[in-house]
Design an enzyme around this catalytic site. Structure first.
Site, PDB file in Angstrom:
ATOM      1  N   HIS A  71       0.814  -1.220   0.000  1.00 13.80           N
ATOM      2  CA  HIS A  71       0.000   0.000   0.000  1.00 13.80           C
ATOM      3  C   HIS A  71       0.846   1.268   0.000  1.00 13.80           C
ATOM      4  O   HIS A  71       0.365   2.329  -0.361  1.00 13.80           O
ATOM      5  CB  HIS A  71      -1.050  -0.019   1.133  1.00 13.80           C
ATOM      6  CG  HIS A  71      -0.565   0.402   2.478  1.00 13.80           C
ATOM      7  ND1 HIS A  71      -0.255  -0.492   3.474  1.00 13.80           N
ATOM      8  CD2 HIS A  71      -0.367   1.629   3.012  1.00 13.80           C
ATOM      9  CE1 HIS A  71       0.121   0.183   4.557  1.00 13.80           C
ATOM     10  NE2 HIS A  71       0.064   1.462   4.298  1.00 13.80           N
ATOM     11  N   ASP A 116      -0.281  -7.427   1.517  1.00 14.11           N
ATOM     12  CA  ASP A 116       0.290  -6.068   1.592  1.00 14.11           C
ATOM     13  C   ASP A 116       1.804  -6.169   1.712  1.00 14.11           C
ATOM     14  O   ASP A 116       2.386  -5.943   2.770  1.00 14.11           O
ATOM     15  CB  ASP A 116      -0.342  -5.334   2.786  1.00 14.11           C
ATOM     16  CG  ASP A 116      -0.055  -3.843   2.762  1.00 14.11           C
ATOM     17  OD1 ASP A 116       0.459  -3.353   1.737  1.00 14.11           O
ATOM     18  OD2 ASP A 116      -0.349  -3.177   3.784  1.00 14.11           O
ATOM     19  N   GLN A 208       0.278   5.801  11.463  1.00 17.29           N
ATOM     20  CA  GLN A 208       0.474   6.269  10.096  1.00 17.29           C
ATOM     21  C   GLN A 208       1.894   6.802   9.921  1.00 17.29           C
ATOM     22  O   GLN A 208       2.402   7.520  10.781  1.00 17.29           O
ATOM     23  CB  GLN A 208      -0.532   7.376   9.830  1.00 17.29           C
ATOM     24  CG  GLN A 208      -0.722   7.644   8.356  1.00 17.29           C
ATOM     25  CD  GLN A 208      -1.656   8.809   8.150  1.00 17.29           C
ATOM     26  OE1 GLN A 208      -2.709   8.879   8.756  1.00 17.29           O
ATOM     27  NE2 GLN A 208      -1.261   9.722   7.322  1.00 17.29           N
ATOM     28  N   GLY A 209       2.525   6.461   8.815  1.00 14.61           N
ATOM     29  CA  GLY A 209       3.916   6.859   8.590  1.00 14.61           C
ATOM     30  C   GLY A 209       4.904   5.775   8.977  1.00 14.61           C
ATOM     31  O   GLY A 209       6.051   5.793   8.550  1.00 14.61           O
ATOM     32  N   ASP A 210       4.449   4.814   9.799  1.00 13.91           N
ATOM     33  CA  ASP A 210       5.293   3.657  10.145  1.00 13.91           C
ATOM     34  C   ASP A 210       5.075   2.511   9.162  1.00 13.91           C
ATOM     35  O   ASP A 210       5.863   1.556   9.124  1.00 13.91           O
ATOM     36  CB  ASP A 210       4.971   3.154  11.556  1.00 13.91           C
ATOM     37  CG  ASP A 210       5.338   4.166  12.625  1.00 13.91           C
ATOM     38  OD1 ASP A 210       6.429   4.763  12.523  1.00 13.91           O
ATOM     39  OD2 ASP A 210       4.527   4.385  13.531  1.00 13.91           O
ATOM     40  N   SER A 211       3.994   2.586   8.392  1.00  9.83           N
ATOM     41  CA  SER A 211       3.658   1.531   7.440  1.00  9.83           C
ATOM     42  C   SER A 211       4.852   1.109   6.607  1.00  9.83           C
ATOM     43  O   SER A 211       5.672   1.949   6.222  1.00  9.83           O
ATOM     44  CB  SER A 211       2.578   2.034   6.474  1.00  9.83           C
ATOM     45  OG  SER A 211       1.334   1.903   7.072  1.00  9.83           O
TER      46      SER A 211
END
Ligand code: 4AZ
Length: 258
Positions: A71, A116, A208-211
């Protein structure tokens, strides 16, 4: 917003997030309730960037291959992507290298929580140092209760608007897939499928941002930060792509490239 939309929008949201950080109004955001670390504590960690801004984390598999979440790179052509390795700051230091090719899992798409996983082939080799190194892939799915750590430049609070300037890490516990499904995700009709594992620990979580970043047990990569409902919400564990489940897929591609 439904999580599937949120996931599709992630690269855009993350970019705005980091634009906010550069304005310097709030500089202290990170993984939820983690601690700052040196890059030598997680030398496999990289920042994946679009047009100079951090969008996601990733991990070094070899001098030319980075593993991340599909993603993170869904709508992004390789020529816009770069990887920074060897620095605790996503913005400065270490080695910044262009991406030559993106390989998403072929069955990633309609449901952005499934399959993912993606690999990035770099245009040049990384030079390994004490701050830049590969991580080994776990052979087995970790057991419920095992201690794991997650790291990244993501938000410190669920509703924060900026990511972190420096790298943070949080300790978590693995939750097996069935217990994870039986959490609030069952009520919310979120499916924790084969190929996913979960981790949580009270007030600590990825956000969010660690994905795309690493979930690590005993210096082996066991998961990729993938999804969740909110961050560090009680009864809503973080969900990760299960590396052991995708091991064959990963090696098929890595061997071909090396
Ligand atoms: C995200 O939006 C995200 N709490 C990543 C991880 C988690 C939640 C959201 C896990 O990328």
């Amino acid at each position: 917003m439904p999580i599937s939309w949120a996931l599709l929008l992630l690269p855009i949201l993350s970019t705005t997030t980091v634009l906010g950080a550069r304005r310097g109004s709030q500089s202290n955001f990170r993984i939820i309730n983690g601690t700052p670390i040196s890059i030598s504590d997680a030398p496999w960690q990289v920042s994946i960037q679009v047009l100079g801004y951090h969008i996601c984390g990733g991990s070094i598999l070899s001098s030319k291959i980075i593993i991340t979440a599909a993603h993170c790179v869904f709508y992004v052509p390789a020529l816009l992507l770069q990887v920074r390795a060897g620095s605790k700051y996503w913005k400065d230091g270490g080695q910044l290298i262009d991406v030559a090719q993106v390989k998403r899992h072929a069955n990633y798409g309609t449901d952005p929580t499934k399959n993912d996983i993606a690999l990035l082939r770099l245009s040049q080799r990384l030079y390994f140092t004490r701050n830049i190194d590969r991580i080994r892939l776990a052979k087995q799915t970790p057991e419920s209760g095992e201690k794991a750590s997650v790291s990244g430049w993501g938000q410190k609070k669920e509703n924060a608007t900026v990511g972190s300037r420096d790298l943070h890490m949080a300790s978590l516990r693995i939750i097996d897939r069935k217990s994870c499904q039986a959490s609030n995700y069952a009520k919310l009709r979120k499916i924790v499928t084969e190929g996913m594992i979960c981790a949580e620990s009270g007030d600590r979580d990825a956000c969010q941002g660690d994905s795309g970043g690493p979930l690590v047990v005993d210096n082996q990569l066991v998961g990729i930060v993938s999804w969740g409902i909110g961050c560090a919400r009680k009864g809503h564990p973080g969900v990760y792509t299960d590396i052991a489940y995708y091991r064959k897929w990963i090696f098929k591609y890595v061997r071909r490239q090396e």
